[in-house]
Motif scaffolding. Structure first.
Motif: not given
Length: 118
Positions: A1-18
């Motif tokens: 079973m794959e680990p579930t990512l926490s929904r609280s770890n998302w951000t509005f700005v991607t690393n590409h934009a940063r």
């Protein structure tokens, strides 16, 4: 079973934009500094720079041991929902909000909402 990512770890700005915003601020920034600021590996930062170069959002020229980057003016967002807008509009917003290189703390000088209101 794959680990579930926490929904609280998302951000509005991607690393590409940063990364593109950091390059707009400092055209000779090192990959090491890009990676550290984004909290990613240098290899991941290199992959993002390659993505941005390949897609035409920036160009890079080698100057001795350093790269010189230039953000390509007039490039548009990739998604059709924002495709009529230039990416530099977002980048300028991010650059204006971000603290100068080497500074720490909140963009308003180290005082977040809680500090202003007691």
């Amino acid at each position: 079973m794959e680990p579930t990512l926490s929904r609280s770890n998302w951000t509005f700005v991607t690393n590409h934009a940063r990364i593109l915003a950091m390059i707009l601020r400092d055209s000779e920034i090192r990959l090491r500094d890009l990676a550290e600021s984004c909290r990613i590996t240098e290899r991941a930062a290199q992959a993002i720079v390659t993505d941005l170069d390949t897609a035409g959002y920036l160009t890079r020229v080698r100057h001795g041991r350093r790269n010189h980057y230039e953000v390509t003016p007039g490039t548009l967002f990739r998604h059709p929902a924002e495709g009529q807008h230039e990416i530099t509009d977002l980048l300028h917003l991010l650059v204006d909000l971000a603290p100068p290189a080497g500074a720490t703390g909140h963009p308003d000088g180290g005082h977040g909402e809680r500090d202003r209101h007691g």
